[in-house]
Scaffold this motif. Structure first.
Motif: not given
Length: 868
Positions: A720-745
Motif C-alpha cells: 500500500i505504501l508503494k502504491a501510495v508513493n507511486d500514486s503521489m508520483h504519477q499525479i505529479a506528471i505534467t504534459g501528457y496529453d492522454g489519460n494515464l488511467n488507460e495505460l493500466g495499473k
C-alpha cells in the motif's frame, strides 16, 4: 393683485376701527370685478376678528377726480365691500366746479349709495383729521404714520408665503404619518433594516423642512420687530402688531405640528426597531437552533463506555474537547435567550412569538448540559470499573510472573520450598485491595454501564483471577509438601510452560471461536516460539514479551491519538465550514470546497474509529492475532490511495487560502500551534508508521504463532505504501496529453540514467548518446512505459513535492528487453520496434535493476499469454 388701488396702512380710528384707504387711482373703473372683490376680501381678512367686528373706516381719496368718477367709485365700493362698515370718508374733488357739483349731487343722490353707514364728504385733509388722528394717517393724507407701500407688500408676501409653507408642511407631515401608520412590517432582517433606513431618511428630510420653515418664520418675525430692537422707544403700529401676532401664531402652530409628529415618530421608530430586533432574534434563533441540533446529534454519538482505562480516558478527553468546542454554541444560545427575555421585559409587541423561542433555547441548553454531565458520569463510572479490572489483571500478571520466576532447583530443598512458600503467601496478602471479591456485586454496582462486551470482559478478568488463585493454591500445596520433608537432590529441569498456567478454562474446548480466554494461557501459546525450555532462557522470554506488549501498546495509543487528531480536524475545520455562525469568515471562493481540501479524511476517520481501533483494542491481549487484525482490514486501507491522489488539489487550495481569517479563527479555537496543512499530512505519516511498528513486532516474534500473519501484514502495508508513493508520483506528471488511467495499473516508478541509441541516427549522435546519459524518471504501466524529466524541488512543505515533465513513452506491445549489458551489472536495455530504438537503462543498484527486469518480464509474459 391690484393692491395699488387700495391699501391697509395699519391706521386705526379713535375707537380702534381699522382704516382702509382708497388712493386716487385713474384706472379704478378698469379693474375687473372679481379681482376687485379679491382685494377687498384679502384686506378685510388682515385685522383680527375682534377689530374687524367693530367695523372698517374707508377713506376714499378723490381730490384729483371728477364727481362722476367719485360717484361710480362709491357705488362700486358699496356693492363689493365684504366687511362691516362704520364710516365712509370721501375727500371730494378740489376743483371748484366738481366740488360744487359733488355737494349738490351728493345731497340729491344720497339714497343711491345703499350704505347703512354715514358717508361724509370732506373738503380737505384737515377735516379728515377731525375723524382720524393724524398719527394714524399717512403723509399723503397729512398724517405722520410711517408707511411704505412696497415694504408693506413685501412684508405681506413673506407672511403669506410662510403661512402657506406652514399649511403645506402640516399636510405633508399628516400624509407621511398616515403612510407610516399603514406600513406593513417586513418578515426579514434586510427588508426591515431597509424600511427603517428609508423612513428615517424621510423623517430627517421632514425635520429639515420644518427647521427651514421655523428659520423663515423667525426671520419674518425678526424683520417685524427690527425697529424696536434698534430703537426701544419705537412703537409698533397696529398693523405691525397684528403681523407679529400672525407670525407668532404660525410659528406656534408649526411647533405644535412638529411636536405631534415627533411623538408619533418615536412610537413608529420604536416599533420598527423592535421589528428589526425581532427579525434579528428570529434569524439568530434559526442559526443557533441549527448549531444546537448539530452538537446534540454529535453528543448522542458518545455512547461508547470504553474497553480499558486508557480508552475511557481517551473518550473522556474527547468529551471534554467536544464540550469546549460546543461551549461557544451553548453560550450563544444562552445569550440569545437572555436577549429574548429582555425583549419580553420591555413589553415587545411580539412577546407571544418570543416566549416559546426563549423557552426552547433554555430547554435545549439545559438538556445539553444535563446530557453531557450524564455521559461524563457514565464514563467516570466506567473508568472506575476498568481501574478495578486492570488492577486485578495487573495483580494476576505479577502473580504469574512470580510463579514463573521462582527457581525450580532451589524449590527442591526444604529451605527453598519454605522461602518460595513465604513469597507466595506474602503476595496473596496483597490481593485484598486488588482482586475482585464478588462478581454479583460488580454487576449490581455497574449495571447501567455493563453492555455485553464489558460484561464479558468482567467475566474473563474474574475467571483469570480465579485461575491464577487456583495455580497459587496448587503451588502452595506442592511447596508445603516439599517443605514438610527432605527430598533427594534432583536434576534441575525447566518446567513446561503449561505446568504453572494450566487452567480449566484454558482448554481449546472452552475458548470461544478458538480464542484463548486467559492471559496466562495466551502468554504460553505466544511464548512457545520464543523459548523452547531452559530456565536460563526465561529472562529473554520476559524481555521479548515486554517488548512485544510495548509495541502493541504504542500501536494502540498512537492509533487513539491519530483518531483524535482526525476528529479534531473534522470537527474543528471541516464541520466549521458548514457552521452558519462561521459563514461570514469564509470567502466565496472557498465555499463548497470542503471535499477538495479534506478529501476522504472523514472516511479514513470512520474506518479507524469504528473498526480498526476497536479491533486492535480487542486484540490487545492476543499478540498472535495482531497480524490477522491488519490482514482482515487490508482492503479498507486502500482508502489511503484515494486520499493521496487528492493531495495535490488539496495542497493547491490550501496555498491559495492559507491566510484566510476562517482558518486562523479555527486554529485559535483549537489552540493548535501548527496550522491545518500539518494535520492534513497525518494520514500519510500514519500509513508509514504502521510498517515500522509491524517490523518491530516481527523482529521479536520469529517462529511464534501469528508470525506469518505479521509478515503478510507487513508485506501488504508495504504494498500500500508503494502504491501510495507511486500514486503521489504519477499525479505529479505534467504534459501528457492522454489519460494515464488507460495505460493500466502503475507497476513501478523510479529514477535512472538513460542512453538512447537510434539505429537510423547519425554516428556522432550515437556516440554522443553513449557518453552523456539523461536523467529520466520511468513509470512502468501495464501497457506502456513513460519517460519523464524530474523537475527541481522548490518551496516548503508540500511545495517540495517533485513534478515530472513527460518526454515520451513506449508501447509495451512493441517492447523487448535485454537483461544484461556487458561491463555494468546495473544496466539493462529496453528496445523498440526490432531495436530501431534502444534505451540503455542504468539503475541505482543491481537490486533495483533485478526488480525492474522481473516486472517487465512479467508484463511481456502476460501479453504473450494473452495473444496465445
Amino acid at each position: 393683485m391690484h393692491l395699488l388701488l387700495v391699501s391697509f396702512v395699519g391706521g386705526r380710528g379713535r375707537d380702534g376701527c381699522p382704516v382702509i384707504t382708497f388712493p386716487d387711482y385713474p384706472a379704478f373703473s378698469e379693474i375687473p370685478e372679481k379681482e376687485f372683490q379679491n382685494v377687498l376680501t384679502y384686506l378685510t381678512s388682515i385685522p383680527s376678528l375682534r377689530d374687524a367686528g367693530i367695523g372698517f373706516i374707508l377713506v376714499i381719496d378723490r381730490r384729483q377726480d371728477k364727481w362722476t368718477s367719485v360717484k361710480a367709485s362709491i357705488l362700486r365700493i358699496a356693492a363689493s365691500f365684504p366687511g362691516n362698515l362704520q364710516l365712509v370718508l370721501v375727500l371730494r374733488p378740489t376743483g371748484f366746479f366738481h366740488r360744487a357739483l359733488s355737494d349738490i349731487a351728493f345731497k340729491f343722490n344720497k339714497d343711491e349709495f345703499k350704505m347703512k353707514v354715514p358717508i361724509i364728504m370732506l373738503g380737505s385733509v384737515s377735516e379728515l383729521q377731525g375723524y382720524i388722528d393724524k398719527t394714524q394717517l399717512t403723509e399723503d393724507l397729512g398724517g405722520t404714520l410711517d408707511y411704505c407701500h412696497n415694504r408693506w407688500l413685501s412684508s405681506r408676501t413673506a407672511i403669506e408665503s410662510f403661512a402657506e409653507k406652514v399649511k403645506r408642511t402640516a399636510q405633508i407631515l399628516q400624509s407621511f404619518g398616515t403612510e407610516l401608520a399603514e406600513t406593513e412590517l417586513p418578515n426579514d432582517v434586510q427588508s426591515t433594516s431597509s424600511l427603517l433606513a428609508a423612513h428615517t431618511e424621510k423623517k430627517d428630510k421632514m425635520k429639515e423642512d420644518i427647521r427651514l420653515a421655523v428659520e423663515q418664520g423667525d426671520g419674518i418675525l425678526g424683520s417685524i420687530t427690527e425697529p424696536v430692537t434698534e430703537n426701544p422707544e419705537y412703537k409698533l403700529n397696529q398693523d405691525e402688531l397684528d403681523n407679529q401676532t400672525t407670525v407668532e401664531r404660525l410659528l406656534a402652530q408649526l411647533h405644535e405640528t412638529e411636536t405631534a409628529f415627533d411623538e408619533f415618530w418615536i412610537k413608529h421608530q420604536q416599533k420598527l426597531e423592535q421589528c428589526l430586533h425581532l427579525r434579528n432574534f428570529e434569524q439568530n434563533f434559526r442559526e443557533v437552533k441549527a448549531a444546537l441540533d448539530i452538537v446534540s446529534e454529535r453528543l448522542s454519538a458518545f455512547t461508547d463506555v470504553g474497553n480499558s482505562c486508557s480508552h475511557v480516558e481517551h473518550i473522556l478527553k474527547e468529551l471534554a474537547n467536544f464540550e469546549d468546542k460546543s461551549c461557544e454554541t451553548v453560550t450563544k444560545a444562552r445569550v440569545l435567550a437572555s436577549e429574548g427575555d429582555a425583549f419580553i421585559q420591555s413589553n415587545h409587541y411580539a412577546v407571544d412569538s418570543i416566549i416559546p423561542k426563549c423557552s426552547e433555547l433554555h430547554h435545549l441548553c439545559d438538556a445539553f448540559t444535563t446530557e453531557i454531565e450524564r455521559r461524563r458520569n457514565l464514563l467516570n463510572k466506567s473508568l472506575e470499573l476498568h481501574g478495578l479490572l486492570e488492577k486485578s489483571m495487573k495483580w494476576c500478571d505479577e502473580g504469574i510472573y512470580l510463579l514463573a520466576s521462582q527457581p525450580v532447583d532451589k524449590c527442591q530443598s526444604q529451605d527453598g520450598a519454605e522461602s518460595a512458600l513465604q513469597e507466595i503467601e506474602k503476595f496473596m496478602d496483597t490481593g485484598a485491595g486488588s482482586k475482585i471479591k464478588e462478581l454479583n456485586k460488580i454487576y449490581r454496582e455497574y449495571a447501567y454501564i455493563l453492555n455485553e462486551d464489558l460484561k464479558e470482559h468482567v467475566q474473563k478478568v474474574f475467571q483469570k483471577q480465579e485461575s491464577m488463585e487456583e495455580m497459587f493454591q496448587k503451588r502452595q500445596v506442592s511447596l508445603k509438601k516439599l517443605a514438610a520433608k527432605q527430598t533427594r537432590p534432583v536434576q534441575p529441569v525447566a518446567p513446561r510452560p503449561e505446568a504453572f498456567v494450566k487452567s480449566p478454562c484454558a482448554s481449546p474446548e472452552t475458548m470461544q471461536g478458538g480464542r484463548q480466554d486467559h492471559m496466562t494461557s495466551r502468554d504460553n501459546s505466544w511464548s512457545k516460539g520464543l523459548v523452547q525450555g531452559g530456565i536460563e532462557s526465561r529472562t529473554s522470554l520476559f524481555f521479548q514479551q515486554a517488548v512485544i506488549r510495548h509495541v502493541i501498546n504504542e500501536l494502540i495509543e498512537t492509533e487513539r491519538a491519530y483518531v483524535e487528531e482526525l476528529l479534531c480536524v473534522l470537527e474543528g475545520y471541516a464541520a466549521e465550514m458548514d457552521n452558519p455562525l462561521m459563514a461570514h469568515l469564509i470567502s466565496p471562493e472557498l465555499q463548497n470546497k470542503k471535499d477538495i481540501l479534506f478529501g476522504n479524511m472523514e472516511e479514513i476517520y470512520h474506518f479507524h474509529n469504528r473498526i480498526f481501533l476497536r479491533e486492535l483494542e480487542n486484540y490487545v491481549e492476543y499478540p498472535e492475532l495482531v497480524g490477522r487484525c491488519f490482514l482482515d482490514q487490508m482492503e479498507d486501507f486502500q482508502i489511503y490511495e484515494k486520499y493521496c491522489q487528492n493531495k495535490p488539489r488539496s495542497e493547491s487550495l490550501w496555498r491559495q487560502f492559507s491566510d484566510s481569517v476562517f482558518f486562523q479563527e479555527c486554529q485559535r479555537k483549537l489552540d493548535h500551534k501548527l496550522s491545518l496543512d500539518s494535520y492534513l499530512l497525518k494520514p500519510v505519516q500514519r500509513i508509514t508508521k504502521y510498517q515500522l511498528l509491524l517490523k518491530e513486532m516481527l523482529k521479536y516474534s520469529k517462529n511464534c504463532e501469528g508470525a506469518e500473519d505479521l509478515q503478510e501484514a507487513l508485506t501488504s502495508i508495504l504494498g500500500i505504501l508503494k502504491a501510495v508513493n507511486d500514486s503521489m508520483h504519477q499525479i505529479a506528471i505534467t504534459g501528457y496529453d492522454g489519460n494515464l488511467n488507460e495505460l493500466g495499473k502503475l507497476l513501478m516508478q523510479g529514477s535512472f540514467n538513460v542512453w538512447i541509441d537510434h539505429k537510423k541516427g547519425h554516428s556522432k549522435v550515437k556516440d554522443l548518446a553513449r557518453f552523456k546519459p539523461m536523467q529520466r524518471h520511468l513509470f512502468l504501466h501495464e501497457k506502456a512505459v513513460l519517460f519523464c524529466k524530474k523537475r527541481e524541488e522548490n518551496g516548503e512543505g508540500y511545495e517540495k513535492a517533485p513534478s515530472y515533465s513527460y518526454k515520451h513513452s513506449l508501447n509495451m506491445a512493441a517492447v523487448g528487453i535485454t537483461e544484461n549489458v556487458k561491463g555494468d551489472a546495473k544496466k539493462f536495455e529496453i528496445w523498440y520496434n526490432a531495436r530501431e530504438e534502444v534505451y540503455i537503462i542504468q539503475a541505482p543498484t543491481p537490486e533495483v535493476k533485478a526488480t525492474w527486469v522481473n516486472e517487465i518480464r512479467k508484463v511481456l509474459t502476460s501479453q504473450l499469454q494473452a495473444c496465445r
